[in-house]
Design a protein around this motif. Structure first.
Motif, PDB file in Angstrom:
ATOM      1  N   LYS A   1      -5.838 -69.219 -34.557  1.00 16.85           N
ATOM      2  CA  LYS A   1      -4.662 -69.385 -33.699  1.00 16.85           C
ATOM      3  C   LYS A   1      -3.620 -70.240 -34.382  1.00 16.85           C
TER       4      LYS A   1
ATOM      5  N   GLY B   1      -1.765 -68.212 -36.760  1.00 18.40           N
ATOM      6  CA  GLY B   1      -1.093 -67.067 -36.159  1.00 18.40           C
ATOM      7  C   GLY B   1      -1.785 -65.744 -36.397  1.00 18.40           C
TER       8      GLY B   1
ATOM      9  N   ASN C   1      -3.990 -63.298 -33.490  1.00 21.89           N
ATOM     10  CA  ASN C   1      -3.675 -63.834 -32.170  1.00 21.89           C
ATOM     11  C   ASN C   1      -3.030 -62.743 -31.329  1.00 21.89           C
TER      12      ASN C   1
ATOM     13  N   GLY D   1      -1.073 -61.580 -28.721  1.00 24.59           N
ATOM     14  CA  GLY D   1      -0.169 -62.165 -27.750  1.00 24.59           C
ATOM     15  C   GLY D   1      -0.100 -61.306 -26.508  1.00 24.59           C
ATOM     16  N   SER D   2       0.711 -61.745 -25.554  1.00 23.40           N
ATOM     17  CA  SER D   2       0.843 -60.997 -24.311  1.00 23.40           C
ATOM     18  C   SER D   2       1.621 -59.697 -24.516  1.00 23.40           C
ATOM     19  N   GLY D   3       2.288 -59.579 -25.665  1.00 20.81           N
ATOM     20  CA  GLY D   3       3.044 -58.358 -25.954  1.00 20.81           C
ATOM     21  C   GLY D   3       2.155 -57.126 -26.011  1.00 20.81           C
ATOM     22  N   ALA D   4       0.972 -57.269 -26.631  1.00 11.82           N
ATOM     23  CA  ALA D   4       0.060 -56.134 -26.735  1.00 11.82           C
ATOM     24  C   ALA D   4      -0.445 -55.728 -25.357  1.00 11.82           C
TER      25      ALA D   4
ATOM     26  N   ALA E   1       1.186 -56.178 -22.604  1.00 14.29           N
ATOM     27  CA  ALA E   1       2.324 -55.547 -21.929  1.00 14.29           C
ATOM     28  C   ALA E   1       2.432 -54.080 -22.341  1.00 14.29           C
ATOM     29  N   LYS E   2       2.219 -53.803 -23.636  1.00 14.66           N
ATOM     30  CA  LYS E   2       2.345 -52.426 -24.107  1.00 14.66           C
ATOM     31  C   LYS E   2       1.291 -51.537 -23.446  1.00 14.66           C
TER      32      LYS E   2
ATOM     33  N   ARG F   1      -0.305 -52.058 -20.570  1.00 16.66           N
ATOM     34  CA  ARG F   1      -0.031 -51.897 -19.130  1.00 16.66           C
ATOM     35  C   ARG F   1       1.118 -50.930 -18.910  1.00 16.66           C
ATOM     36  N   LEU F   2       2.143 -51.052 -19.761  1.00 13.07           N
ATOM     37  CA  LEU F   2       3.308 -50.177 -19.640  1.00 13.07           C
ATOM     38  C   LEU F   2       2.909 -48.711 -19.819  1.00 13.07           C
TER      39      LEU F   2
ATOM     40  N   VAL G   1       1.092 -47.468 -16.730  1.00 14.86           N
ATOM     41  CA  VAL G   1       2.022 -47.322 -15.602  1.00 14.86           C
ATOM     42  C   VAL G   1       2.837 -46.038 -15.758  1.00 14.86           C
ATOM     43  N   LEU G   2       3.284 -45.774 -16.998  1.00 20.10           N
ATOM     44  CA  LEU G   2       4.125 -44.591 -17.208  1.00 20.10           C
ATOM     45  C   LEU G   2       3.332 -43.292 -17.062  1.00 20.10           C
TER      46      LEU G   2
ATOM     47  N   ASP H   1       3.300 -42.855 -13.384  1.00 17.81           N
ATOM     48  CA  ASP H   1       4.626 -42.537 -12.845  1.00 17.81           C
ATOM     49  C   ASP H   1       5.023 -41.100 -13.150  1.00 17.81           C
ATOM     50  N   ARG H   2       4.754 -40.701 -14.391  1.00 19.97           N
ATOM     51  CA  ARG H   2       5.230 -39.389 -14.828  1.00 19.97           C
ATOM     52  C   ARG H   2       4.458 -38.249 -14.179  1.00 19.97           C
TER      53      ARG H   2
END
Lengths: 93, 271
Positions: free
Chosen positions: A6, A9, A12, A14-17, A19-20, A22-23, A26-27, A30-31
């Motif tokens: 950590k 770096g 590590n 991060g929350s970005g992965a 988010a990807k 989950r996104l 979700v899509l 949705d689609r």
């Protein structure tokens, strides 16, 4: 070790992965979201096509979209009462 | 040649539609184009304030549609940049005061006199969006690197496609390069992967946006911030020029000293 990783770096997640991921899920949902009206008209057309070949139990038809984490499937459970042998021209099949 | 009509939209509110409209409009005017920015957000108008023209609004486009005034009377000329105009929305009316057909007619009336018509669309997918999108040929979809904004953008892109708008291009707004570097923000490519549309620009998070809004002066007029350059690049790409994407990471300092600082930052975050 975890502390060192950590600190520098590396590795590590991060929350970005997160988010990807989950996104993406979700899509997918949705689609493939379908309105009750659209599902009804889909059901009617499927029934009308199938009815040319077989007698089906109209009251027990189940058609729905089945969703899990990664994919969406159209699942239909249509009880068949009898195949209409007379109406199909087997020479053409 | 009649104007290109472009709707600036997003689905989700607060991602920077109006700021984008104002800055791209001002940038296009700086490149010598004649541009009108139309505030299609009837009832919640703000483009006039972002552009700093709120004191000069007399009539609005609903007045034009209802023939209370002539089109030329409703247009507000920006005296700072030649060729830049604002067509304000009505503040005391609702979105029902216009219909898509009237918006199409309004755009047709504007077309011969301009090179670009930018329509600042309200948030949402209802009447206001449909009105604004009706008159447009092309679309710019604004999103931020967050799940709710990208999700709504996906919805809007689907609707724009079914309306036959083309090209539809994406602006990623408020990206923080240092958070992307740390793996704590959706990266440009993450968003493009899921949305699969063309990117027209990435605008970094920038305090200059707040100052510009306070001052009522679009950033592309003064060009003293990273976001201003990003918007200027977007305008150039709209004009068909091949401008490389900005190296946003250079805005995050990466020298030895900042590396040390970052180490300490990580430590403090950890404990």
């Amino acid at each position: 070790m975890d502390f060192l990783r950590k600190l520098f770096g590396g590795g590590n997640d991060g929350s970005g992965a997160k988010a990807k991921d989950r996104l993406r899920i979700v899509l997918i949902h949705d689609r493939t979201d379908i309105s009750p009206e659209l599902l009804d008209s889909l059901r009617e057309e499927i029934v009308s096509v199938l009815s040319k070949y077989m007698e089906i139990d109209n009251d027990k038809i189940e058609i729905d979209l089945d969703r899990d984490e990664k994919a969406v499937a159209l699942v239909a459970n249509i009880p068949v009462l009898r195949i209409k042998r007379g109406n199909v021209d087997y020479d053409k099949v | 040649m009649p104007a290109r009509v472009i709707v600036v939209t997003s689905g989700k509110g607060g991602v920077g539609k109006t700021t984008s409209t104002a800055n791209i409009a001002a940038a296009l005017a700086k490149f010598g184009k004649k541009v009108v920015a139309v505030d299609a957000d009837v009832g919640l108008r703000n483009l006039d304030v972002i552009m700093g023209l709120e004191n000069r609004v007399v009539f609005n486009f609903i007045d034009v549609i209802e023939k209370t005034c002539k089109l030329s009377q409703a247009l507000v000329k920006d005296k700072r940049v030649p060729g830049l105009y604002l067509l304000p929305a009505a503040q005391t009316r609702t979105k029902d005061a216009v219909n898509p057909q009237q918006m199409i007619e309004l755009c047709e009336e504007l077309k011969p006199d301009f090179d670009f018509i930018l329509l600042d669309c309200p948030a949402g997918i209802e009447g206001g969006f449909k009105n604004a999108a009706a008159g447009a040929d092309e679309a710019l979809v604004v999103t931020t690197p967050e799940i709710p904004a990208v999700r709504d953008a996906d919805r809007i892109i689907g609707m724009l496609e079914s309306m036959g708008k083309s090209p539809i291009r994406l602006i990623i707004n408020r990206l923080r390069p240092n958070m992307v570097q740390d793996g704590d923000m959706l990266a440009k490519d993450d968003i493009l992967d899921v949305l699969s549309i063309d990117l027209i620009g990435v605008v970094p998070e920038d305090e200059g946006v707040i100052r510009a809004t306070n001052n009522g002066e679009p950033m592309t007029m003064t060009l003293d911030s990273p976001a201003a350059h990003a918007y200027l690049n977007i305008a150039e790409r709209l004009l068909g020029n091949d401008v490389p994407l900005m190296d946003l990471e250079s805005y995050t300092s990466r020298g030895f000293f900042s590396w040390i600082k970052k180490l300490f930052k990580r430590r403090t975050r950890q404990y």
